[in-house]
Each structure stands twice: as C-alpha cells, then as structure tokens.
Enzyme design. Structure first.
Site, PDB file in Angstrom:
ATOM      1  N   ASP A 245       0.817  -1.206   0.081  1.00 48.36           N
ATOM      2  CA  ASP A 245       0.198  -0.120   0.045  1.00 48.36           C
ATOM      3  C   ASP A 245       0.869   1.193   0.049  1.00 48.36           C
ATOM      4  OD1 ASP A 245      -3.206   0.517   1.374  1.00 48.36           O
ATOM      5  OD2 ASP A 245      -2.005   2.302   0.979  1.00 48.36           O
TER       6      ASP A 245
ATOM      7  N   TYR B 204     -13.755   7.744 -12.836  1.00 46.93           N
ATOM      8  CA  TYR B 204     -13.644   6.749 -11.934  1.00 46.93           C
ATOM      9  C   TYR B 204     -14.232   5.231 -12.439  1.00 46.93           C
ATOM     10  CZ  TYR B 204     -14.548   3.588  -7.980  1.00 46.93           C
ATOM     11  OH  TYR B 204     -14.480   2.255  -7.352  1.00 46.93           O
TER      12      TYR B 204
ATOM     13  N   HIS C 134     -18.503   9.813   1.757  1.00 45.76           N
ATOM     14  CA  HIS C 134     -19.889   8.823   1.634  1.00 45.76           C
ATOM     15  C   HIS C 134     -20.989   8.999   2.623  1.00 45.76           C
ATOM     16  CE1 HIS C 134     -16.495   6.643  -0.500  1.00 45.76           C
ATOM     17  NE2 HIS C 134     -17.482   6.167  -1.298  1.00 45.76           N
TER      18      HIS C 134
ATOM     19  N   PHE D 111     -28.450  15.528  -1.080  1.00 45.91           N
ATOM     20  CA  PHE D 111     -28.285  15.756  -2.640  1.00 45.91           C
ATOM     21  C   PHE D 111     -29.765  15.172  -3.308  1.00 45.91           C
ATOM     22  CE2 PHE D 111     -23.661  14.923  -1.516  1.00 45.91           C
ATOM     23  CZ  PHE D 111     -23.195  16.064  -0.967  1.00 45.91           C
TER      24      PHE D 111
ATOM     25  N   ARG E 269     -29.801   3.440  -3.046  1.00 49.55           N
ATOM     26  CA  ARG E 269     -28.460   2.769  -3.173  1.00 49.55           C
ATOM     27  C   ARG E 269     -28.901   1.419  -2.571  1.00 49.55           C
ATOM     28  NH1 ARG E 269     -28.318   6.035  -6.206  1.00 49.55           N
ATOM     29  NH2 ARG E 269     -26.577   7.559  -6.874  1.00 49.55           N
TER      30      ARG E 269
ATOM     31  N   GLY F   1     -24.287  13.558 -11.952  1.00 45.76           N
ATOM     32  CA  GLY F   1     -23.808  12.195 -12.074  1.00 45.76           C
ATOM     33  C   GLY F   1     -24.309  11.240 -11.243  1.00 45.76           C
TER      34      GLY F   1
END
Ligand code: UFG
Length: 330
Positions: free
Chosen positions: A31, A140, A188, A207, A220, A283
């Site tokens: 990492d 992404y 998040h 949002f 989600r 988006g």
C-alpha cells in the site's frame, strides 16, 4: 506461498486482509498509504510501496513466492475523478498494467479485482445484473472498466485468470470495531451522517429530493464490508481451484433512500440528525440496486449482515471507537 493484497491498508482491503488472516492464510500487503492507514494492516507483512514501482514489486513477488493477488490499490472518489482524470488513469489503469506485467513475468495467474457498480453508469434496468451495458458516466468508473478489459485480454493472451467484483455501496465495519471506513476527506453517506451525532458536523446535506423515488431521494444498495470480504475469499478459492474468469456483482439486492438511511441512523445512535436538502450532485443515478444472483448461484455467496440497521450499527461502533482512540493519543 503467499497471497498479495494491494491496497490492504484501505477500507475494504483491510477487512479482506483480516478475513483471510483469520482463515490462516499467509498474506503480504502492499500500500502506498496515500489513502490507506498503516494501523489497519496490524501485524501482516507490509510494504509501503506504489504498485507502479515495478522493480520493487518484482522483488517482492520473488521474495514471497506470490501465488495470487487481490487488487484494491486504486483511487475511488467519483467527484475527484471528474476534476483530475489524469490521476485516475495513471494510478488505476497504469497501476494495473504494471501489476499485470509483474504477475506475467513471475508466472502468477490469479487475480481478484475490486471493481464497482460505477462501470454501469445509468442502469438500463433494476435490479442490475452483470449483463447490463457498461457505460460509465465518470473517469472513476471508466478506469475500473478499462482495468477489467485489460484483465480480459491478459487472460486471452497469457492465461491470467481473474474474478472482477463489482461492489455496490460498501458500508459498515468489522464487529470488533478495530477497523472501519475512514476517508479524508469523507464523501460517503453513512460516515457523513454519523459525523452529526459525533459532534463533528451540525447537519447532513441531502443531494436532491426530486428524484423519481418513493420519497424523492436517491436509492442505493448498501452492502456490509465483511460480506464483501467473504466474497473475496470465495472468489480467490474459486481461482485456486482452476476455474475460468468471471465478473460478479456484490450487493444486498435491497435499496434504501437517503432519508431511510438517515432515519435508521437516528434509531441506531439515538440522536437527532438535522437534515438540509440541497441540489442534486451531478452524476448521481436515481436508483442503483444489484442483482447478486450470479455470485450466489456460482460461489454460494451468503450475506451474513444484510440488515441496514446492523450495517449502520457496526459503522457507528467503529466511529465511536476510533474517536476515543484518537482522543487518547492526542
Ligand atoms: N449523499 C447525500 N449527501 C451526502 C453524501 C451522499 O445525499 O453528503 C447521497 C448521494 O447523492 C447518493 C447516496 O447518498 O445518492 C450515496 O452516496 P455515496 O457518496 O455514499 O455513494 P455513491 O452511491 O455515490 O457511490 C458509491 C461508491 C462509489 C461507486 C458508486 C457506484 O462510493 O465508489 O457507488 O455507483 F462508484
């Protein structure tokens, strides 16, 4: 022989590392600590190394007799990818090219890959199955799709077998609260909600409440990070058994609106969580819900922690534990 986990100091990587070490697997972690946390690796063999450093990566493969790879190391913030696509192509796509090249040179032919529902873009149908068209709406998702395609052609040409796991919304934390979701800055939903009862923020910004959903907020599919970890274990063993390459979705197959998540967090924490509705985030698709039928049928994947309350409870316990530890240190 050892398993190499790239990005093992990150959120999903560290939970997967813990899952494998508890099963007795010898693991080496790489990492670059750009977003990972060294303390999340605990006592596993650790290299502070960027996978684009092929010379050092090659040495590590030889030293540890690597038998296969689980690849998490990548940048993963949608908004950031829109303003800095160069970073995403360099770290994600070129990083994957370096990793696969070192694997090829060392005759390592198994890789489990951390992919995303962002490869689908606006879904054609809900629930989303693996044969939904892949039309990413941001760099992404585009880079993750390019990484998947690269693995496909490395399989065709060099026989490197892969399992690509397309996560929906990873959430929660391991039950002992030792590791969890910790992004800086945080973007998040669940950790942002929990910052309110922790006293770090005074409200949650929602949002948009004008989506075509039951309460107007986005839907989600939240999946517990330890359920993601168990899927990586099944996928890796599937490759060790000599099976063919596959792409699988990983989701709970249940959708929750933003307001439902906030209300569940109120219940779990026992705190008031003020909300302010602001404009849509560009988006954001209205609804993303997985079909995980393929991995359930093929690998017998079973979700252990599918309730949203449990997911938020584990996230909450981690956040409280982490804040307490941080206070003790400072
Ligand atoms: N949201 C808010 N307020 C916030 C943060 C988020 O209302 O402060 C909303 C978002 O609009 C979205 C939902 O909460 O509807 C979840 O947002 P997250 O940012 O937590 O997650 P995303 O669904 O945007 O992104 C997740 C992964 C990405 C992946 C994507 C796939 O985090 O890595 O799913 O679509 F690309």
């Amino acid at each position: 022989m050892s398993l190499l986990i790239t990005g093992g100091a990150g959120y999903i990587g560290s939970h997967t590392l813990k899952y494998f070490t508890e099963k007795g697997k010898e693991v080496v972690v790489v990492d670059n600590l750009e977003t990972g946390h060294k303390e999340f690796v605990r006592d596993a063999i650790f290299y502070n190394l960027d996978i684009r450093n092929k010379i050092e990566l090659d040495k590590l493969f030889k030293k540890h007799d690597i038998e296969g790879v689980i690849h998490f190391a990548a940048n993963s913030i949608v908004g950031e990818s829109m303003i800095d696509p160069y970073k995403y192509y360099h770290n994600n796509v070129y990083g994957m090219l370096c990793l696969l090249d070192v694997m090829k040179h060392n005759n390592v032919k198994k890789i489990v890959f951390s992919s995303t529902a962002a490869v689908y873009g606006e879904p054609r149908e809900i629930p989303i199955s693996e044969d939904n068209p892949t039309l990413p709406t941001n760099p992404y998702g585009e880079t993750k799709l390019a990484m998947e395609r690269m693995m496909h052609w490395f399989d065709v040409a060099y026989g490197i077998k892969y399992v690509s796991l397309r996560y929906f919304n990873a959430a929660g934390a391991i039950e002992d609260s030792s590791i969890g979701e910790l992004h800086i800055p945080e973007t998040h939903l669940i950790p942002l909600i929990l910052q309110v009862p922790l006293g770090q923020k005074d409200r949650v910004y929602v949002f948009g409440d004008d989506y075509p959903t039951k309460d107007g907020t986005c839907i989600r599919d939240y999946v517990h990070v330890m359920d993601l970890a168990s899927a990586h274990y099944l996928a890796y063993n599937y490759l060790l058994e000599g099976n063919e390459s596959q792409v699988f979705n990983l989701g709970n197959e249940i959708g929750y609106t933003v307001f439902e998540v906030i209300n569940t967090a109120k219940k779990v924490t026992g705190c008031k969580i003020p909300v302010e509705v602001i404009g849509r985030r560009s988006g954001d698709p209205a609804a993303l819900i997985a079909s995980s039928k393929k991995i359930k049928d093929t690998l017998n994947w079973e979700l252990k922690y599918s309730s949203l309350e449990k997911i938020i409870k584990d996230a909450w316990e981690f956040q409280k534990n982490y804040i307490n530890k941080w206070k003790e240190r400072n």
